[in-house]
Design a protein around this motif. Structure first.
Motif, PDB file in Angstrom:
ATOM      1  N   GLY A 155      -7.796  -1.800   9.165  1.00  0.00           N
ATOM      2  CA  GLY A 155      -7.621  -1.956   7.721  1.00  0.00           C
ATOM      3  C   GLY A 155      -6.796  -3.176   7.387  1.00  0.00           C
ATOM      4  O   GLY A 155      -6.773  -4.157   8.093  1.00  0.00           O
ATOM      5  N   THR A 156      -6.102  -3.049   6.246  1.00  0.00           N
ATOM      6  CA  THR A 156      -5.335  -4.204   5.796  1.00  0.00           C
ATOM      7  C   THR A 156      -3.876  -3.820   5.663  1.00  0.00           C
ATOM      8  O   THR A 156      -3.515  -2.651   5.714  1.00  0.00           O
ATOM      9  CB  THR A 156      -5.835  -4.664   4.424  1.00  0.00           C
ATOM     10  N   VAL A 157      -3.042  -4.831   5.489  1.00  0.00           N
ATOM     11  CA  VAL A 157      -1.624  -4.566   5.259  1.00  0.00           C
ATOM     12  C   VAL A 157      -1.222  -5.312   4.002  1.00  0.00           C
ATOM     13  O   VAL A 157      -1.867  -6.280   3.606  1.00  0.00           O
ATOM     14  CB  VAL A 157      -0.770  -5.054   6.441  1.00  0.00           C
ATOM     15  N   MET A 158      -0.125  -4.828   3.387  1.00  0.00           N
ATOM     16  CA  MET A 158       0.296  -5.454   2.139  1.00  0.00           C
ATOM     17  C   MET A 158       1.634  -6.129   2.335  1.00  0.00           C
ATOM     18  O   MET A 158       2.507  -5.614   3.015  1.00  0.00           O
ATOM     19  CB  MET A 158       0.442  -4.387   1.061  1.00  0.00           C
ATOM     20  N   LEU A 159       1.794  -7.234   1.675  1.00  0.00           N
ATOM     21  CA  LEU A 159       3.081  -7.921   1.684  1.00  0.00           C
ATOM     22  C   LEU A 159       3.664  -7.807   0.286  1.00  0.00           C
ATOM     23  O   LEU A 159       2.967  -8.029  -0.704  1.00  0.00           O
ATOM     24  CB  LEU A 159       2.903  -9.399   2.019  1.00  0.00           C
ATOM     25  N   THR A 160       4.947  -7.464   0.225  1.00  0.00           N
ATOM     26  CA  THR A 160       5.577  -7.373  -1.084  1.00  0.00           C
ATOM     27  C   THR A 160       6.382  -8.639  -1.308  1.00  0.00           C
ATOM     28  O   THR A 160       6.576  -9.448  -0.407  1.00  0.00           O
ATOM     29  CB  THR A 160       6.525  -6.175  -1.114  1.00  0.00           C
ATOM     30  N   SER A 161       6.881  -8.768  -2.521  1.00  0.00           N
ATOM     31  CA  SER A 161       7.669  -9.968  -2.820  1.00  0.00           C
ATOM     32  C   SER A 161       8.909  -9.996  -1.931  1.00  0.00           C
ATOM     33  O   SER A 161       9.390 -11.047  -1.540  1.00  0.00           O
ATOM     34  CB  SER A 161       8.053  -9.997  -4.287  1.00  0.00           C
ATOM     35  N   LYS A 162       9.414  -8.774  -1.619  1.00  0.00           N
ATOM     36  CA  LYS A 162      10.612  -8.754  -0.765  1.00  0.00           C
ATOM     37  C   LYS A 162      10.276  -9.279   0.627  1.00  0.00           C
ATOM     38  O   LYS A 162      11.046 -10.027   1.226  1.00  0.00           O
ATOM     39  CB  LYS A 162      11.151  -7.326  -0.643  1.00  0.00           C
ATOM     40  N   ASN A 163       9.059  -8.942   1.133  1.00  0.00           N
ATOM     41  CA  ASN A 163       8.652  -9.487   2.425  1.00  0.00           C
ATOM     42  C   ASN A 163       8.662 -11.010   2.386  1.00  0.00           C
ATOM     43  O   ASN A 163       9.125 -11.676   3.305  1.00  0.00           O
ATOM     44  CB  ASN A 163       7.230  -9.030   2.793  1.00  0.00           C
ATOM     45  N   ILE A 164       8.144 -11.524   1.303  1.00  0.00           N
ATOM     46  CA  ILE A 164       8.095 -12.985   1.188  1.00  0.00           C
ATOM     47  C   ILE A 164       9.507 -13.555   1.142  1.00  0.00           C
ATOM     48  O   ILE A 164       9.828 -14.580   1.750  1.00  0.00           O
ATOM     49  CB  ILE A 164       7.293 -13.396  -0.066  1.00  0.00           C
ATOM     50  N   GLN A 165      10.392 -12.813   0.399  1.00  0.00           N
ATOM     51  CA  GLN A 165      11.800 -13.265   0.317  1.00  0.00           C
ATOM     52  C   GLN A 165      12.420 -13.302   1.715  1.00  0.00           C
ATOM     53  O   GLN A 165      13.087 -14.261   2.095  1.00  0.00           O
ATOM     54  CB  GLN A 165      12.553 -12.274  -0.579  1.00  0.00           C
ATOM     55  N   CYS A 166      12.172 -12.233   2.464  1.00  0.00           N
ATOM     56  CA  CYS A 166      12.705 -12.185   3.834  1.00  0.00           C
ATOM     57  C   CYS A 166      12.142 -13.335   4.665  1.00  0.00           C
ATOM     58  O   CYS A 166      12.835 -13.951   5.467  1.00  0.00           O
ATOM     59  CB  CYS A 166      12.344 -10.875   4.512  1.00  0.00           C
TER      60      CYS A 166
END
Length: 1648
Positions: A596-607
């Motif tokens: 399947g797929t995975v999701m990235l949140t804005s916090k992931n991007i921040q990290c």
């Protein structure tokens, strides 16, 4: 006085006046005392209380006259006023008290200032139990001491010692006063031991005692058993106690180490979850105060954590904060009044539930969400409490509250959060500051080991320099601090990071983690560094993302592990997956089987950005954790769908998998930024030190290995992050490429480029070739031209790529080579061998395109770069070019590469001198090196000089190509080889020719011979691609034949043109033998083309006219300067479609030999040996090739006419050189060969081309050559010495053998040959299998006969000719055609034989007569007689179609023979044996009457009678019968006998005729009979005439009688009817008139 009145007004005035006085400082000590007493009274009367306080204050502040009791009284006065009923008074009094206390201490400080200069011996305090022993103190100090001591007493609820008259006192006030003194005058306590003593002995125990209710208290259970005065913790006291503690710790930590340990432990305890909320809040605030003082924390660490048996206080504080934060999430606050949460949800007690859709940006009512932490349903808002770095407490300042306040939700959390942040900030800035100082102080930074134990060992090392000591100590402290706090910090921060919903909070947490990670990195604390980095990495990735590197690293992983810290267990909470974050990207996970797929949140991007930041700014300290960082980035890049582009930068690209990657606009704008930062991150690697750079490279390599493992076995798009970044890192670090080149290229080469996934491989190769190209073009310092080692280092991977079998990699490699050549070709220098090696490494099985590309490179090298490369590389160029020739993928490439070899040889030729110089220089250097190392210099063709070796390598390469399986390549290579040796051979040293001959040419000949003899005879149907193959090349064998021809001719030409060079070589004769052996084996090969060519080569080496060596003249190809007489005309292909061009006459041809200059010979003897070797070879070729095979079948090989012709044509030339030693044996051998050669038949296919039409009597070239050979011999004998003449007979024998061919063609073994007449071509036979046709030997035999006659005419008198009975042999040989006469195959033969016989006899008979007595000719006479007999009375019948003229002509020949007998033989009868003469007589007799057989038939009627001949015989017979030369009666008898026989026969014929005539009646008799009778009649008349002419004494009477006796018979014939007979009868009867005489005496009858 006035005040004593107790009248308010007066009192007021008085107090004012006193104040005025005091302010003017006119009050003495005693006055002051009085004033105080007076004020005391007023106080007791409760008058003018505020004025009193004012006065006291003025009194005490304006001067220092009030001391001791009066001072204490004044202070007590203020205290008393504090506890009045009046609120204002109370407050004013409180303020006054505070001020007074301050004043007292200020005085003391001032006093110290005054006395500071006077140094006095401090009296040591004995452990004095007497608390009042303060004699050592000065007056003000004593006051302060007493005051402070009493304050302690009061707080402790004991009686004061000094403040006599105190009635009541509150603890809260007392604690406040204590706190203010401690806070405001720390130096007093620090400088004076007495005060320090008070602190230790009084204050601390007091505080500890007061704390007890708080410690014992457990929320929810009121402990009645507690002995403390207050059952429950009391907020005001507790809060004030904490403030005191804060001050104590802050100011007197150094004095109260042990006590502080207790205090801090207490503080930590207050954070426990079972303490009241307010208590926990104030405790957190207190801790916050400590956290902002990093130096203090440092001291804690030094004093406790680093001591062996002490509590690990610092660690506990941090861990407590962590646990506290956890507990806030796990244990929802209960038991205190529900607080209104700002979002408007009122929940009494339980957790505040966040709005359901809190993940969205807004809630239905448009109210913006507060920043908050949210974890597993617990929602805690974040309150803004303080500015960073300052601990502004809220509850610690609530001095007026008696009841514990309600604490808003999230307050404690927020403070704790700030504690953590400040703690991190403080520690890191402090340590980094100190680190910076240390590093600047001593440049030679010592790498401290990463574990504290080692640090302590280092501490004990007692390093010589203080600097080092200091640093080691500091480092130990720093490490301990970090080691103590990192676990707790990490646990808390990770949890907060997971729970944070606010961008700013997240940013702060990440910043804290980042600074910690960097700090740990700087201190070399690997575990902690990795742990922090892991936390950031985990934050970057979607929850539960399977990333092995994070789960298996050395760093402690976060998932549900608990660190045991000094027995206190801190639970690590695994991140919650239901964090309500905005999803900004959906992508594919990077896994072997993506689920399947995975999701990235804005916090992931921040990290992720933090991670990038960390790597960017602190790359140098990351070390092994680069692996974590890069692995995470790789996964993120993958999920976001960034793909590598050229140069290794990552650009947003669609994932190959299709629509699985979804990016929101929010993140779309971020992507270029992220991609940019990523690139900058690797660009910044150029600022890393070498060690860090290696860490980075190693990390990338292991990442790449992982990606490769994943890409195995599936053709999914692989992750190219690592490879791309390796490339990028390499490119930016070009200036120090040496240090990372090996690991970098090693990985790309051995791992990536060999990967089965093509995309992976392609990128590996792309990266490698880009690096190599960049490395070569980079402006290194020093430049590459001066740094050969670096250049070779850079080029080496290019060479290593050759060991990889994937064609795509090799193509990249070759393209790279091509680009390098185009851009750097001029400056490659020592890199050439590597570059050439790459081209040469292409193998045959690697596909056309690869070979083509590689060849393109080679062509470029040969056309453009030969002059720029070191000469030592030229040999490699030759090898590489040669190897392309051997590739069989593409014929054109092979042929072109041979062309390149030719170009290379031209280059060698033009630049010979410079190349030679350079090579010799290089050779000398290598020789020197080799001698130093004690090894032998090893290179091919060693003893030859290096330049010659270069040539030899070239020749050897071409030699290899000459035996290539493909005919076109062989042909081209052969032509090139011989042309180069021809054109450029003069450059070689003389001694090198030895190698050329043996190692190159003969080696080649051997291989060609072997291949040719073993080649396949199968027919090749067609060439590739429907190319038709000519029938002369349609088997491998025929194709090899061409090669053999070319090679042999080439070698022979070299031997011919370069003989002056070769002959002085020591083993020329051996070489000559080997060459002859090759010529022999080729000549004897069963292939017409080869064998003929071998002979041409033989001719070439034999007709050597040594060229005059002319050193000035430039060498031209051999065709020009050596006139080679060509005996054989051009032969167009084996089909022999054109007859040989022949020279006109034998003589002209021979003239050519004699005119050729004698060769310039080095040594006569040796030269003779060479010629004899050639003769032996010629003999072997001749005898082998002409020996008829034992059995015949279709495939029997019979040598061709051109071959045999050429073979025989060689002899004359050869003979010129060996004639001096040529003996009978050799002649015998020659004869055998000539004979056999002439006997060889030809195939009927070829006969029309070789044979003249049957009617023309022409010799074939072969026959002409044979005669020429014999001619040469006899001429040589003719002019030669006497002893050679014994060869004449042998030559006669040979020629006579040929003469016999005219009647009896020679047999060739058992082969059945058809005579040429029957093999005439007609249509039907055209396609019949080849038959063997015997040649027309008649012309040859006849020509041989002519030669015999000529020769005999010259040599008849030679002794050898006489002795060897040559004449007899000639006669014997001629007897055959003469006896056959008309039966001869050709009529011309017997005619020639007759004429020849006549000629020979005309010369030979006189010789025979001379030697009559010697008996040498005895046996000849009978032979001659028989020959005459056989010829004159032949048994063969003339052909029916013979005309009268012909007949007459033939008859005239017979007549000539008889004439010869009459002139040359019979007159000399006395020298001739009698038997012979008798035979001749008999023969003449037989010829004189042409009798007919009695039984003739009609068919024979037509036989002509040789009248002339008979007449001639008759006349001769008669002439000699009665010649007067008869000396012996015997001879006369012979004549008489002959006559009587003759007459008798005449009588018989006449009788028979009369009889027949009578019987026949009217019928005429047959023509023959009539002719015969006429002949007899004529003979009778002739006889009578002859008898008359003879002397009478010679005629026997008997004879006359016989003559006369004929008369009656003649008369009887008169009746015949034939007119012809009648006329003849008349003729016969007429002579009888002479007998008509009168009869004399009685005569006997003729009948008697």
């Amino acid at each position: 006085m006035g005040c004593g009145t107790k009248e308010p007004k007066i009192t007021q005035l008085c107090l004012a006046a006193i104040q005025r006085l005091m302010s003017h400082e006119v009050v003495s000590e005693t006055a002051a005392g009085n004033i105080i007493n007076m004020l005391w009274q007023l106080m007791e009367n409760s008058l003018e209380e505020l004025k009193l306080l004012q006065t006291v204050l003025v009194l005490l502040t304006t001067n220092t006259v009030v001391h001791d009791e009066s001072l204490s009284k004044a202070i007590v006065l203020c205290f008393r006023l504090h506890f009045t009923k009046d609120n204002i008074t109370n407050n004013t009094a409180a303020a006054t008290v505070r001020q007074v206390v301050t004043v007292v201490f200020e005085r003391m400080v001032a006093e110290d200032e005054r006395h500071r200069d006077i140094v006095e011996q401090p009296v040591l305090i004995q452990g004095n139990s007497n608390r009042r022993s303060v004699s050592t103190l000065k007056p003000c100090a004593k006051d302060a001491y007493m005051l402070f001591q009493d304050l302690c007493q009061l707080v402790n609820a004991d009686a004061p010692y000094w403040l006599v008259g105190m009635t009541e006192m509150t603890r809260t006030f007392g604690l406040e006063l204590l706190e203010s003194v401690l806070n405001d005058f720390p130096q007093v306590f620090l400088q004076h031991q007495e005060f320090s003593f008070l602190l230790k002995e009084r204050v601390c125990p007091l505080v500890i005692k007061l704390f007890s209710p708080n410690i014992k208290f457990r929320q929810g259970s009121s402990s009645s058993s507690s002995p403390a005065p207050v059952e429950k913790p009391y907020f005001p006291i507790c809060m004030r106690l904490l403030r005191v503690v804060s001050v104590l710790i802050k100011q007197f930590y150094s004095l109260l180490v042990t006590e502080c340990e207790i205090f801090l432990s207490l503080l930590v305890k207050f954070l426990d979850a079972d303490k009241p909320q307010w208590l926990r809040a104030v405790a957190v605030e207190s801790i916050h105060r400590l956290c902002v003082q990093p130096q203090l924390l440092r001291s804690f660490c030094q004093s406790y954590d680093m001591k062996q048996h002490s509590t690990k206080v610092f660690r506990d504080i941090v861990n407590a904060l962590g646990s506290f934060i956890q507990s806030l999430f796990l244990v929802p606050p209960t038991g205190n009044p529900a607080t209104t949460n700002q979002a408007g949800n009122n929940n009494s007690g339980g957790p505040v539930s966040a709005p359901a859709n809190s993940g969205m940006l807004g809630i239905g009512g448009g109210v913006t969400l507060l920043p908050a932490f949210e974890y597993r349903g617990t929602w805690i808002p974040i309150l803004t409490i303080t500015v960073q770095g300052s601990a502004k407490a809220t509850y610690l300042e609530m001095l007026d509250k008696v009841e514990p306040p309600t604490i808003p939700e999230g307050y404690a959390m927020s403070v704790a959060f700030h504690c953590l942040l400040d703690l991190v900030r403080g520690i890191t800035s402090m340590i980094e500051g100190e680190l910076g100082e240390v590093e600047t102080e001593c440049q030679t930074t010592t790498e401290a080991a990463s574990s504290p134990t080692q640090s302590s060992e280092q501490q004990e090392l007692q390093s010589t320099s203080d600097q080092m000591d200091k640093e080691i100590v500091s480092r130990a402290v720093w490490e301990e601090m970090v080691n103590a706090c990192w676990c707790g910090l990490l646990a808390a921060l990770s949890l907060l990071l997971d729970a944070s919903t606010d961008e700013a909070a997240t940013e702060n947490i990440l910043k804290a983690e980042l600074t910690m990670a960097a700090l740990c990195g700087r201190l070399g604390l690997v575990t902690s560094r990795d742990a922090f980095i892991t936390a950031i990495c985990k934050g970057s990735l979607p929850p539960h993302y399977a990333l092995t590197v994070l789960n298996t690293t050395t760093a402690a992983t976060l998932s549900n592990k608990s660190y045991s810290i000094q027995g206190q267990s801190v639970m690590m909470i695994s991140p919650s997956s239901e964090s309500h974050q905005q999803v900004v990207a959906v992508g594919q996970p990077l896994a072997v089987q993506p689920q399947g797929t995975v999701m990235l949140t804005s916090k992931n991007i921040q990290c992720m950005r933090t991670l990038l930041n960390l790597a960017h700014c602190h790359g140098a300290v990351l070390g092994t954790s680069w692996q974590l960082v890069l692995a995470t980035l790789q996964h993120l890049v993958w999920i976001l769908g960034l793909k590598p582009s050229s140069g290794g930068a990552l650009k947003p690209g669609r994932a190959v998998e299709g629509p699985s990657t979804v990016l929101t606009t929010a993140v779309m704008t971020d992507l270029p930024v992220i991609s940019n930062i990523l690139s900058r991150l690797f660009e910044s690697s150029q600022y890393l030190d070498d060690v860090s750079l290696h860490h980075l490279i190693n990390a990338l390599c292991s990442l790449s290995l992982e990606a490769m493992d994943m890409a195995y076995g599936n053709n999914k798009e692989p992750s190219l992050f690592a490879v791309a970044k390796l490339l990028e890192t390499g490119l930016v670090n070009m200036h120090r490429i040496e240090i990372l080149w090996r690991p970098l290229t090693g990985h790309l080469l051995e791992k990536v480029c060999q990967h089965p996934n093509s995309r992976m491989r392609e990128w590996g190769a792309e990266a490698l070739t880009s690096l190599i190209k960049a490395g070569l073009t980079f402006n290194h310092d020093p430049p590459l031209s001066q740094n050969q080692r670096l250049q070779l280092l850079l080029l080496n991977p290019l060479k290593e790529m050759s060991s990889i079998n994937h064609p795509d990699i090799r193509l990249k490699q070759l393209e790279c080579v091509l680009q390098i050549l185009q851009s750097q070709g001029d400056s490659l220098g020592p890199g050439w061998p590597l570059v050439l090696g790459v081209m040469g490494a292409i193998r045959n099985d690697q596909g056309e395109s690869l070979i083509r590309t590689a060849f393109q490179c080679l062509q470029l090298v040969v056309t453009d770069f030969l002059p720029t490369m070191p000469c030592t590389c030229l040999q490699i160029v030759v090898d590489v070019a040669g190897s392309f020739g051997l590739h069989n993928q593409e014929l054109n490439i092979s042929l072109t590469s041979i062309g390149l070899l030719w170009n290379i040889s031209d280059y060698f030729f033009q630049r010979g001198e410079t190349i030679e110089k350079e090579l010799n220089k290089e050779e000398a250097a290598q020789q020197k090196q080799a001698e130093e190392k004690g090894v032998v210099l090893n290179r091919p063709f060693h003893p030859a000089p290096p330049f010659d070796c270069l040539w030899l390598c070239l020749y050897a390469k071409l030699g290899e190509l000459c035996v290539d399986p493909r005919p076109a390549v062989r042909k081209s290579a052969g032509q090139t080889l011989f042309s180069t040796i021809g054109a450029h051979g003069t450059l070689l040293q003389h001694s090198t020719w030895h190698t050329v001959i043996w190692k190159v040419l003969f080696h080649l000949l051997d291989r060609v011979r072997e291949s040719s003899t073993t080649a396949d005879k199968e027919k090749i149907e067609s060439g590739g691609g429907n190319i038709l193959i000519h029938h002369s090349r349609d088997t491998a064998e025929k194709q090899w034949a061409e090669t053999w021809v070319l090679t042999l001719a080439g070698v022979a030409r070299i031997f011919n043109t370069r003989r002056y060079l070769l002959q002085p070589l020591g083993d020329f004769s051996r070489a000559w033998d080997v060459l002859l052996d090759h010529i022999q084996s080729a000549a004897l090969s069963k292939n017409n083309e080869v064998s003929l060519a071998a002979l041409k080569s033989f001719q070439e080496i034999l007709q050597i006219v040594s060229p005059v060596r002319d050193s000035d003249k430039p060498e031209t190809p051999p065709a020009v300067n050596v006139p080679v007489p060509v005996l054989i005309g051009s032969i167009s292909g084996p089909g022999l479609s054109r007859p040989f061009v022949r020279t006109d006459s034998v003589g002209e041809r021979l003239g050519r030999y004699s005119s050729s200059e004698p060769p310039i010979v080095t040594d006569e003897l040796e030269d003779l040996n060479l010629w004899w070797a050639a003769w032996n070879t010629w003999y072997r070729i001749g005898s082998e090739s002409t020996k008829p095979p034992v059995t015949f079948d279709k495939l029997t090989f019979i040598p061709s006419q051109p071959f045999l012709t050429a073979l025989i044509q060689i002899f004359p030339a050869l003979y010129q050189h060996i004639k001096t030693g040529f003996n009978m044996d050799d002649l015998q051998k020659l004869g055998v060969i000539l004979h056999s050669a002439v006997s060889v038949p030809i195939s009927s296919d070829a006969s029309p081309f070789i044979l003249p039409s049957y009617t023309e009597a022409v010799l074939t070239s072969l026959q002409e050559a044979v005669l020429t050979a014999l001619d040469v011999l006899q001429k040589a004998i003719c002019v030669g010495p006497e002893n050679m003449q014994i060869m004449y007979p042998a030559i006669f024998d040979q020629l006579l053998a040929f003469v016999e061919f005219s009647c009896k063609p020679p047999q060739y073994g058992q082969l059945e040959t058809k005579h040429i007449a029957n093999a005439k071509y007609n249509q039907i036979q055209l396609f019949a299998p080849a038959e063997w046709v015997a040649l027309n030997y008649v012309p040859f035999a006849e020509r041989s006969l002519e030669v015999v006659v000529d020769l005999y005419q010259k040599t008849a008198c030679h002794k050898a000719v006489v002795n060897e009975k040559v004449l007899q042999n000639i006669i014997k040989t001629l007897r055959v055609p003469l006896s056959l006469k008309y039966s001869c195959p050709s009529e011309s033969t017997w005619k020639l034989a007759v004429s020849s016989l006549l000629k020979v006899l005309s010369i030979g008979l006189p010789v025979a007569r001379q030697h009559a007595s010697s008996g040498k000719f005895d046996s000849m006479w009978p032979e001659l007689a028989n020959t005459f007999e056989d010829f004159l009375f032949t048994k063969s019948i003339p052909p029916d179609n013979l005309s009268i003229q012909e007949f007459q002509r033939n008859e005239s020949i017979d007549v000539e023979v008889v004439q010869l007998i009459s002139t040359e033989i019979l007159p000399y009868a006395n020298f001739i044996p009698k038997e012979f003469v008798g035979q001749i007589m008999t023969m003449l007799n037989k010829g004189s009457i042409h009798s007919q057989s009695s039984s003739f038939t009609e068919a024979e009627i037509d036989i002509r009678l040789r009248e002339e001949f008979s007449k001639m015989c008759f006349e001769t017979l008669l002439q000699f019968s009665f010649s007067n030369k008869v000396t012996t009666p015997q001879e006369g008898y012979i004549s008489r006998m002959a006559l009587s026989v003759l007459l008798k026969r005449s009588q018989d014929v006449l009788h028979r005729y009369i009889e027949d005539e009578r019987l026949s009646g009217k019928c005429p008799l047959p023509r023959q009979q009539v002719t015969e009778i006429i002949f007899v009649l004529k003979a009778v008349s002739t006889l009578i005439d002859s008898l008359k002419k003879t002397q009478p004494e010679n005629v026997d009477g008997n004879t006359w009688a016989q003559v006369i006796a004929l008369y009656p018979t003649l008369v009887e014939c008169i009746t015949c009817s034939s007119t012809e007979v009648c006329s003849a009868l008349k003729e016969a009867l007429v002579p009888f008139k002479d007998f008509m005489q009168p009869p004399a005496s009685k005569v006997q009858n003729g009948e008697s």
